[in-house]
Design an enzyme around this catalytic site. Structure first.
Site, PDB file in Angstrom:
ATOM      1  N   HIS A 156       0.830  -1.216   0.000  1.00  0.00           N
ATOM      2  CA  HIS A 156       0.000   0.000   0.000  1.00  0.00           C
ATOM      3  C   HIS A 156       0.860   1.260   0.000  1.00  0.00           C
ATOM      4  O   HIS A 156       0.426   2.311   0.465  1.00  0.00           O
ATOM      5  CB  HIS A 156      -0.959   0.040   1.200  1.00  0.00           C
ATOM      6  CG  HIS A 156      -1.687  -1.238   1.452  1.00  0.00           C
ATOM      7  ND1 HIS A 156      -2.891  -1.553   0.855  1.00  0.00           N
ATOM      8  CD2 HIS A 156      -1.363  -2.323   2.214  1.00  0.00           C
ATOM      9  CE1 HIS A 156      -3.285  -2.751   1.251  1.00  0.00           C
ATOM     10  NE2 HIS A 156      -2.366  -3.248   2.068  1.00  0.00           N
ATOM     11  N   SER A 277      15.080  21.988 -15.683  1.00  0.00           N
ATOM     12  CA  SER A 277      13.897  22.796 -15.939  1.00  0.00           C
ATOM     13  C   SER A 277      14.335  24.123 -16.542  1.00  0.00           C
ATOM     14  O   SER A 277      15.404  24.638 -16.210  1.00  0.00           O
ATOM     15  CB  SER A 277      13.154  23.038 -14.619  1.00  0.00           C
ATOM     16  OG  SER A 277      12.381  24.215 -14.699  1.00  0.00           O
ATOM     17  N   LYS A 283      16.116  22.153 -10.327  1.00  0.00           N
ATOM     18  CA  LYS A 283      15.479  20.897 -10.716  1.00  0.00           C
ATOM     19  C   LYS A 283      16.363  19.952 -11.519  1.00  0.00           C
ATOM     20  O   LYS A 283      17.141  20.369 -12.355  1.00  0.00           O
ATOM     21  CB  LYS A 283      14.246  21.209 -11.572  1.00  0.00           C
ATOM     22  CG  LYS A 283      13.140  21.875 -10.788  1.00  0.00           C
ATOM     23  CD  LYS A 283      12.242  20.868 -10.156  1.00  0.00           C
ATOM     24  CE  LYS A 283      11.032  20.727 -11.019  1.00  0.00           C
ATOM     25  NZ  LYS A 283      10.065  19.816 -10.537  1.00  0.00           N
ATOM     26  N   GLU A 290       9.953   8.861 -16.663  1.00  0.00           N
ATOM     27  CA  GLU A 290       8.578   9.327 -16.918  1.00  0.00           C
ATOM     28  C   GLU A 290       8.143   9.012 -18.342  1.00  0.00           C
ATOM     29  O   GLU A 290       7.001   8.632 -18.598  1.00  0.00           O
ATOM     30  CB  GLU A 290       8.479  10.833 -16.653  1.00  0.00           C
ATOM     31  CG  GLU A 290       8.561  11.170 -15.168  1.00  0.00           C
ATOM     32  CD  GLU A 290       8.645  12.675 -14.913  1.00  0.00           C
ATOM     33  OE1 GLU A 290       8.322  13.465 -15.808  1.00  0.00           O
ATOM     34  OE2 GLU A 290       9.058  13.038 -13.790  1.00  0.00           O
TER      35      GLU A 290
END
Ligand code: ARG
Length: 465
Positions: A156, A277, A283, A290
């Site tokens: 979970h 970024s 970043k 992804e």
């Protein structure tokens, strides 16, 4: 006026129909397979006496020269031809004249394209398995280095029990291992050659279908000529296998993204596999993971697309089947690229061992083991569960781990605790006493790793037929 408009409309409509119908822009990928199939076909035509040996040799020489020129870039596969089959035949006739006109004797584009697609798919099945084998080698390397690298295991997405990085990686080894076995089964099921099925009903020439099957590395000819030209089951199976591989890669990517997040910091993705970024200078984003996750949808799409294309087609060949190519080609390339990039990312990733161990320690992942300690000292499990519940509450209140409690604090909750509790609930004990088959304990893991290596060695055998 009408005529002026009419003339223009007719012309542009004709062009649109031609473009809509043509497949050269994507089936040019099948060039090599088309030439290979043609070579086998003419060798067989000569062997059964349908063409002369001289004609065969002329055709083979012509095919060689076309292949050489295409590979050298001096002959371009352009949209002036409707499809790759027309391109090869037209160029052959151009080069060798009348003998070239005999290439297509006893053959239809229907069995020709069925063969080309099967040959291409068979190569892609093997290439995908090769890429997966490389990924599995990376995974097993990480397993060997990390049999003692403690991390929390989750259910979970809540910390559950301590495991090791080796154990976690081993789960992905199993998934990709099943993928390789699936691919080998698909390859084995593609044993029959559709060439010689003709348009749908075979031919009146005495074709030796066993000979062409053999020349093209098939075990024999397809049994029914109508099925031969219209079977795409193997491609649907391959797209299904590719979808499952991509699902596995996507799950793995999701974990890497979570582990790489500022909150977790379990891993650091190498700069080579991260991007920045344009606005936020701090970043470093896990874009490759992804994108692998993101491309899963289009791979599933290729499977749904072909299943849907095939579902309403009466026997035998129908032009709908031309739609088997673009999305399938895309899925094959997408999945191979994803495997290779994921492999590169994984082999350069840094595991932040201290953060992982700290995270396991701070998440009460040894609570089950603390309860087991009480059980081993005569406390019934349900009571032990309640006692450790109180221990956990106490720790949460103080902001500490169970291991940080003093013996007198522990004894205040249950007099059964003794000094040996600390060793019993250390992360190392929790992991290394889990020795059932497939469990994270070091000895069990070493067995698992040697089984993984045996599997890697057995892969070539899996693809022998
Ligand atoms: N481009 C076609 C395809 O991909 C080749 C077969 C054409 N056959 C035909 N009867 N029009 O399916």
């Amino acid at each position: 006026m009408a005529q002026l408009w009419g003339g223009r409309f007719t012309k542009s409509t004709d062009q649109m129909v031609y473009d809509f119908n043509a497949s050269i822009s994507f089936d040019k990928k099948l060039f090599e397979q088309d030439v290979r199939g043609s070579r086998a076909h003419v060798k067989m035509l000569a062997a059964v006496g349908v063409i002369t040996e001289g004609e065969r040799d002329e055709i083979l020489k012509g095919l060689d020269s076309i292949e050489t020129d295409v590979n050298a870039g001096t002959l371009e596969i352009t949209s002036e031809y409707e499809d790759i089959h027309s391109f090869v035949e037209a160029n052959l006739i151009d080069r060798i004249g009348d003998a070239g006109k005999k290439l297509h004797t006893g053959r239809s584009r229907n069995d020709q394209v069925a063969l080309d697609m099967k040959l291409y798919t068979r190569e892609q099945v093997v290439a995908t398995a090769d890429a997966l084998k490389h990924l599995l080698t990376t995974i097993v390397g990480i397993m060997e280095e990390n049999t003692s690298t403690i991390m929390p295991g989750f259910t979970h997405l809540q910390k559950a029990q301590p495991i090791t990085v080796a154990h976690h990686m081993g789960a992905y080894f199993e998934m990709f291992k099943r993928d390789i076995v699936r691919l080998s089964n698909i390859k084995a099921s593609m044993w029959s050659c559709p060439l010689g099925s003709g348009a749908l009903a075979g031919t009146t020439y005495p074709l030796d279908r066993y000979m062409t099957a053999d020349l093209l590395d098939f075990a024999g000819p397809t049994a029914n000529s109508m099925d031969g030209v219209s079977d795409r089951d193997y491609l649907i199976e391959f797209l299904s296998a590719l979808s499952i591989i991509q699902m596995h890669l996507s799950r793995f990517s999701e974990e890497i993204i979570i582990w790489n997040s500022n909150e977790y910091r379990y891993v650091e993705i190498d700069d080579a596999y991260s991007t920045g970024s344009s606005i936020m200078p701090q970043k470093k984003n896990p874009d490759i993971a992804e994108l692998v996750r993101g491309k899963t949808g289009r791979v599933y799409g290729s499977l749904m697309s072909l299943l849907t294309t095939m579902k309403g087609i009466p026997l035998a060949y129908n032009k709908d089947m031309q739609e088997d190519k673009e999305l399938a080609f895309d899925a094959m390339k997408t999945v191979q690229d994803c495997i290779i990039l994921f492999d590169g990312m994984l082999s350069t990733i840094k595991f932040n061992k201290e953060n992982m161990a700290k995270s396991a320690r701070n998440g009460f992942t040894n609570a089950t083991d603390a309860a087991d300690y009480l059980v081993n000292h005569g406390v019934p499990f349900r009571d032990a569960h309640g006692i450790i519940g109180q221990v956990v509450l106490y720790c949460i209140d103080k902001g500490i781990a169970i291991d940080d409690m003093s013996l007198s604090e522990l004894k205040a909750i249950s007099p059964v605790f003794e000094e040996d509790i600390y060793n019993a609930i250390s992360m190392e004990t929790c992991v290394n006493t889990r020795l059932t088959v497939g469990a994270p304990g070091r000895d069990a893991m070493l067995e698992e790793i040697s089984a993984c290596k045996e599997f890697l060695d057995s892969i070539p055998e899996l693809f022998e037929n």
